[in-house]
Design an enzyme around this catalytic site. Sequence first.
Site, mmCIF file in Angstrom:
data_model
loop_
_atom_site.group_PDB
_atom_site.id
_atom_site.type_symbol
_atom_site.label_atom_id
_atom_site.label_comp_id
_atom_site.label_asym_id
_atom_site.label_seq_id
_atom_site.Cartn_x
_atom_site.Cartn_y
_atom_site.Cartn_z
ATOM 1 N N CYS A 124 0.844 -1.192 0.000
ATOM 2 C CA CYS A 124 0.000 0.000 0.000
ATOM 3 C C CYS A 124 0.882 1.245 0.000
ATOM 4 O O CYS A 124 1.850 1.339 0.738
ATOM 5 C CB CYS A 124 -0.932 -0.062 1.207
ATOM 6 S SG CYS A 124 -0.871 1.302 2.333
ATOM 7 N N GLU A 125 0.532 2.187 -0.866
ATOM 8 C CA GLU A 125 1.393 3.364 -1.008
ATOM 9 C C GLU A 125 1.211 4.366 0.131
ATOM 10 O O GLU A 125 2.022 5.256 0.300
ATOM 11 C CB GLU A 125 1.152 4.050 -2.359
ATOM 12 C CG GLU A 125 -0.196 4.713 -2.522
ATOM 13 C CD GLU A 125 -0.364 5.297 -3.928
ATOM 14 O OE1 GLU A 125 0.400 4.928 -4.830
ATOM 15 O OE2 GLU A 125 -1.280 6.118 -4.097
ATOM 16 N N HIS A 126 0.158 4.208 0.916
ATOM 17 C CA HIS A 126 -0.059 5.153 2.017
ATOM 18 C C HIS A 126 0.772 4.804 3.251
ATOM 19 O O HIS A 126 1.142 5.687 4.015
ATOM 20 C CB HIS A 126 -1.542 5.201 2.399
ATOM 21 C CG HIS A 126 -2.402 5.696 1.279
ATOM 22 N ND1 HIS A 126 -3.637 5.152 0.977
ATOM 23 C CD2 HIS A 126 -2.187 6.669 0.366
ATOM 24 C CE1 HIS A 126 -4.150 5.780 -0.071
ATOM 25 N NE2 HIS A 126 -3.289 6.693 -0.460
ATOM 26 N N HIS A 127 1.014 3.520 3.457
ATOM 27 C CA HIS A 127 1.750 3.094 4.654
ATOM 28 C C HIS A 127 2.984 2.256 4.333
ATOM 29 O O HIS A 127 3.733 1.905 5.233
ATOM 30 C CB HIS A 127 0.830 2.272 5.572
ATOM 31 C CG HIS A 127 -0.407 3.013 6.010
ATOM 32 N ND1 HIS A 127 -1.593 2.961 5.304
ATOM 33 C CD2 HIS A 127 -0.619 3.845 7.062
ATOM 34 C CE1 HIS A 127 -2.499 3.725 5.908
ATOM 35 N NE2 HIS A 127 -1.935 4.267 6.972
ATOM 36 N N GLN A 168 -5.377 -0.482 -3.920
ATOM 37 C CA GLN A 168 -6.041 -1.637 -4.522
ATOM 38 C C GLN A 168 -6.981 -1.233 -5.663
ATOM 39 O O GLN A 168 -7.066 -1.933 -6.674
ATOM 40 C CB GLN A 168 -6.804 -2.391 -3.420
ATOM 41 C CG GLN A 168 -7.397 -3.708 -3.904
ATOM 42 C CD GLN A 168 -8.110 -4.458 -2.799
ATOM 43 O OE1 GLN A 168 -7.699 -4.420 -1.641
ATOM 44 N NE2 GLN A 168 -9.188 -5.131 -3.140
ATOM 45 N N HIS A 215 -5.365 -5.855 4.123
ATOM 46 C CA HIS A 215 -4.375 -4.784 4.192
ATOM 47 C C HIS A 215 -3.785 -4.754 5.599
ATOM 48 O O HIS A 215 -4.512 -4.514 6.565
ATOM 49 C CB HIS A 215 -5.033 -3.430 3.902
ATOM 50 C CG HIS A 215 -5.458 -3.279 2.471
ATOM 51 N ND1 HIS A 215 -4.936 -2.319 1.641
ATOM 52 C CD2 HIS A 215 -6.347 -3.984 1.728
ATOM 53 C CE1 HIS A 215 -5.485 -2.431 0.444
ATOM 54 N NE2 HIS A 215 -6.351 -3.432 0.466
ATOM 55 N N CYS A 275 -2.068 -2.558 6.913
ATOM 56 C CA CYS A 275 -2.224 -1.233 7.539
ATOM 57 C C CYS A 275 -3.580 -1.093 8.213
ATOM 58 O O CYS A 275 -3.782 -0.198 9.029
ATOM 59 C CB CYS A 275 -1.990 -0.110 6.523
ATOM 60 S SG CYS A 275 -3.167 -0.095 5.165
HETATM 61 ZN ZN ZN Z 1 -2.349 1.543 3.888
#
Ligand code: ZN
Length: 184
Positions: free
Chosen positions: A75-78, A116, A144, A146
């Site tokens: 995941c690119e956010h975490h 995703q 996920h 995260c």
């Molecule tokens: Zn994430």
Amino acid sequence: MDQDKIREGVRLLLEGIGEDTGREGLIETPDRIARMYEEICGGYTQNPAEVLSKVFSVEDSEMVMEKDITFYSMCEHHMMPFFGKAHIAYIPKNKVVGISKLARTVEIFARRLQIQERMTGQIADAIMECLDADGVMVVLEAEHLCMTMRGVKKPGSKTITVATRGVFATDENLKRQFYDMLKA
Ligand code: ZN
């Protein structure tokens, strides 16, 4: 990929969390992670159009489905893993690809920093364009880390995303057939 930058970044991260970067267990960690990223983020340098270029001619245009393709992405956010199964179906116009190429296409998009929803659409678009298909439907179901390891902490919860292109976007019967085949 710039391995020096990754090594330096990991060293800073370790320092940031208060670790001793010189202790035995960590001394090779920056290097190990840099090498690991070559693999888990190796999709940037791979082109799905090449994978999907070897096609075979067919006369009929019945649905082709490949389900339960296991994938691992980040995941690119975490920058934490999300992983699960991809299910793909397409209606060929007159070209099909070897089944393993669908799994390879999933892998190319999974091995990047992703969300995703975007990954689902990218897989659908690549197959639609490269095969000039009549329609494509892609469903991804993933856990996920995260979400399940931190934050809201819902272990085992799954995120499901769907992308439909061409005839799948308009034909409810085809969608139903997809879900029936998924359950079978
Ligand atoms: Zn994430």
